[in-house]
Write an enzyme that holds these catalytic residues in place. Structure first.
Site, mmCIF file in Angstrom:
data_model
loop_
_atom_site.group_PDB
_atom_site.id
_atom_site.type_symbol
_atom_site.label_atom_id
_atom_site.label_comp_id
_atom_site.label_asym_id
_atom_site.label_seq_id
_atom_site.Cartn_x
_atom_site.Cartn_y
_atom_site.Cartn_z
ATOM 1 N N GLY A 121 -7.187 76.167 -1.698
ATOM 2 C CA GLY A 121 -5.980 77.001 -1.668
ATOM 3 C C GLY A 121 -6.173 78.208 -0.764
ATOM 4 N N GLY A 122 -5.642 79.344 -1.171
ATOM 5 C CA GLY A 122 -5.724 80.551 -0.363
ATOM 6 C C GLY A 122 -7.145 80.971 -0.077
ATOM 7 N N GLU B 61 -19.442 66.620 23.792
ATOM 8 C CA GLU B 61 -20.208 65.372 23.938
ATOM 9 C C GLU B 61 -19.290 64.195 24.252
ATOM 10 O OE1 GLU B 61 -23.271 65.735 24.117
ATOM 11 O OE2 GLU B 61 -23.593 67.624 23.068
ATOM 12 N N THR C 76 -19.981 70.055 32.357
ATOM 13 C CA THR C 76 -18.548 70.290 32.472
ATOM 14 C C THR C 76 -18.233 71.387 33.487
ATOM 15 O OG1 THR C 76 -18.302 69.655 30.159
ATOM 16 C CG2 THR C 76 -16.462 70.828 31.164
#
Length: 561
Positions: free
Chosen positions: A510-511, A534, A281
């Protein structure tokens, strides 16, 4: 659906068969719209139909996964296997119907085949039996009782033993270190790397004659998938992704390397000495490999590299980089002007490095801060007149201009591995959700006793099971010399599924799920990268899966085995 009878599978197969027929009609019609003179696909027309192509690729992925799950059912299948296969088939069929509906409308096709599916009593019966509230609750209870052990796949003794061995290592060695590596943004330590070297993990794709464990006359992609999944369950970044880079480089060398290059590099890769990284890349090109600009200029005895790469995972620790460079200055050649070069460098443990050659060339790297996938680190790289000898051009003189093809040969395994990594993360997330659901009391009863929790667990289990089974089936197909497009297809499905499953697991916490001290928060941020690297989801869907499906419809490519 009290006992998930196999009789419901007949209805599921009928519905999927009708959808497969409609899918084929859509594929042929879209291929016609995207074809130019001479009946070949036109890049310009493909771009004009990106939305329909994207939906087609996703419909193909969901349809094949559902068909695969049903095909694996037999009279001895467990009730859980049957439930999960039918649930995924039901959910996938609903999604495929919606996608095909959009394509048919866009192309002006007659909607009667889709309406026939919706009006078929067997479709309603399947939905009620597999994804009705009562069925979801029963399936969710079964998933919880199995502690997330879903997606069974027939294995011989050798593969089963390898899977058990790496799962134990992942649980006992990798997982206890994963949180510290993630929260401290550490580089993978030698106390993880060395035992993995000793277990032969880096040589899974290297033929036995070069010191690896792959067959000399073929490949064992299934073993690679099983090991990758097991290690990724412990940690995606600290273990599960280690195999990908040697897998890609080994396949590229076996495809295009000279006998001398294979003899020199493959034994070391199999030992994990040196570790390797893949530099493809570039900052301005992303997944557009044909547009790469890192320049290799011919000089006496080799090449000088000048330019930049980005998102090069493990570049600091690696001792060799597989670099895709433009060795022909004619940009109009596109991917035909690219070559593969092996760049040797010292191993660095930190988040940045500078390597200066005696000849004056420089390679520098800086780790990119990321929300997850910490441990391997992805680097920005800068090459300034960096010298690479002719001996390190993969394929030698005959390999010049062939780098794209060598890279793509390696990426097939990388994409299958990424699907396996996604399955490992999903396994970890599902198991964490079950444990928390059993321990957490809400309004006087355990969270896992509520119907909505059970429905979530059921769908998480069904998605994981479908992805695991498809990944294993595609691995078998690749070992038979087929399945290039399917490797991209299973990567597409599994990586998005990992986002869904980890999101639901975090939500059930949850939290506490949002706290870094809870492992599920790491699973969630790690999973997000899977649809990007990929081969980004959009590139795979448009440039590989949809295009391949249309080429098959036009008779321009061999049909799937």
């Amino acid at each position: 659906m009290q006992d998930a009878p196999l009789s419901h599978a007949a209805a599921a197969r009928h519905v999927l068969g009708a959808l497969r027929s409609a899918f084929d009609v859509a594929t042929v019609a879209l291929a016609g719209r995207c074809s130019g003179p001479g009946g070949r696909l036109s890049g310009e027309r493909l771009d004009a139909h990106q939305v329909a192509s994207f939906e087609l690729a996703w419909a193909g992925a969901e349809l094949l996964a559902a068909e695969t799950g049903l095909a694996l059912l037999h009279e001895e299948s467990s009730g859980l296997d049957v439930r999960l296969a039918l649930l995924f088939a039901s959910d996938a069929a609903a999604a495929v119907l919606a996608r095909l509906d959009a394509i048919f409308l866009d192309l002006g096709l007659e909607l009667a085949p889709l309406r026939a599916v919706r009006d078929d009593p067997r479709w309603d019966a399947l939905r009620l039996a597999a994804s009705g509230a009562e069925a979801l609750a029963a399936t969710g209870r079964a998933v919880a009782a199995a502690d997330g052990e879903v997606g069974s796949y027939p294995l011989d003794e050798a593969h089963a033993m390898a899977q058990d061995s790496f799962r134990r290592f992942s649980t006992e060695v990798v997982a206890p270190q994963a949180e510290a590596i993630h929260r401290g943004n550490l580089t993978i330590p030698e106390q993880l790397l060395q035992p993995l070297r000793e277990m032969g993990v880096f040589g899974l794709s290297v033929p036995g004659r070069f010191g690896g464990s792959a067959p000399d006359d073929g490949e064992d992609s299934l073993l690679m998938v099983l090991v990758t999944e097991a290690l990724s369950e412990g940690s995606l970044a600290a273990a599960g992704s280690l195999i990908t880079r040697p897998e890609i480089l080994a396949r590229a060398l076996m495809t295009g390397g000279t006998p001398e290059q294979q003899a020199r590099w493959l034994p070391g890769l199999a030992r994990g000495e040196p570790l390797c990284a893949i530099a493809i890349t570039e900052p301005d090109h992303g997944s557009d490999v044909a547009g790469l600009t890192l320049r290799g200029t011919r000089v006496p005895g080799g090449w000088r590299l000048r330019g930049a790469k980005t998102w090069c995972t493990f570049a600091g620790k690696a001792g060799v980089l597989m670099v895709v460079a433009r060795t022909d200055p004619d940009r109009s050649l596109g991917h035909k002007g690219l070559s593969l070069l092996l760049v040797e460098k010292p191993s660095f443990d930190g988040h940045d490095f500078v390597f200066r050659q005696e000849t004056g060339g420089t390679l520098s790297g800086r780790a990119i801060p990321t929300i997850g996938y910490r441990g391997m680190h992805s680097f920005d790289l800068s090459f300034e007149d960096f010298f690479v000898p002719d001996a390190n051009v993969v394929g030698g003189g005959a390999g010049l201009g062939q780098g794209f093809y060598f890279t793509m040969a390696g990426m097939v395994g990388g994409r299958m591995q990424t699907a396996a990594r996604a399955c490992g993360v999903m396994r970890a997330a599902l198991k964490a959700a079950i444990r928390y659901g059993e321990d957490r009391k809400v309004f006087g009863q355990a969270l896992v006793e509520y119907p909505l929790t059970l429905a979530k667990l059921a769908r998480m289990g069904a998605r994981l099971a479908a992805c695991r089974q498809l990944a294993c089936e595609v691995a078998r197909r690749v070992d038979r010399g087929d399945g290039r497009m399917e490797a991209s297809l299973v990567k597409l499905l599994a990586c998005r599924s990992a986002e869904t499953v980890t999101r639901e697991a975090l939500q059930l916490h949850g939290g506490m799920g949002y706290a870094e001290e809870t492992a599920v928060s790491r699973y969630f941020v790690d999973a997000r990268v899977l649809s990007i690297f990929e081969g980004a989801e959009e590139t795979l869907a448009l440039k590989v899966v949809a295009r391949s499906l249309m080429e098959r419809a036009l008779g321009l490519a061999p049909a799937a085995a």
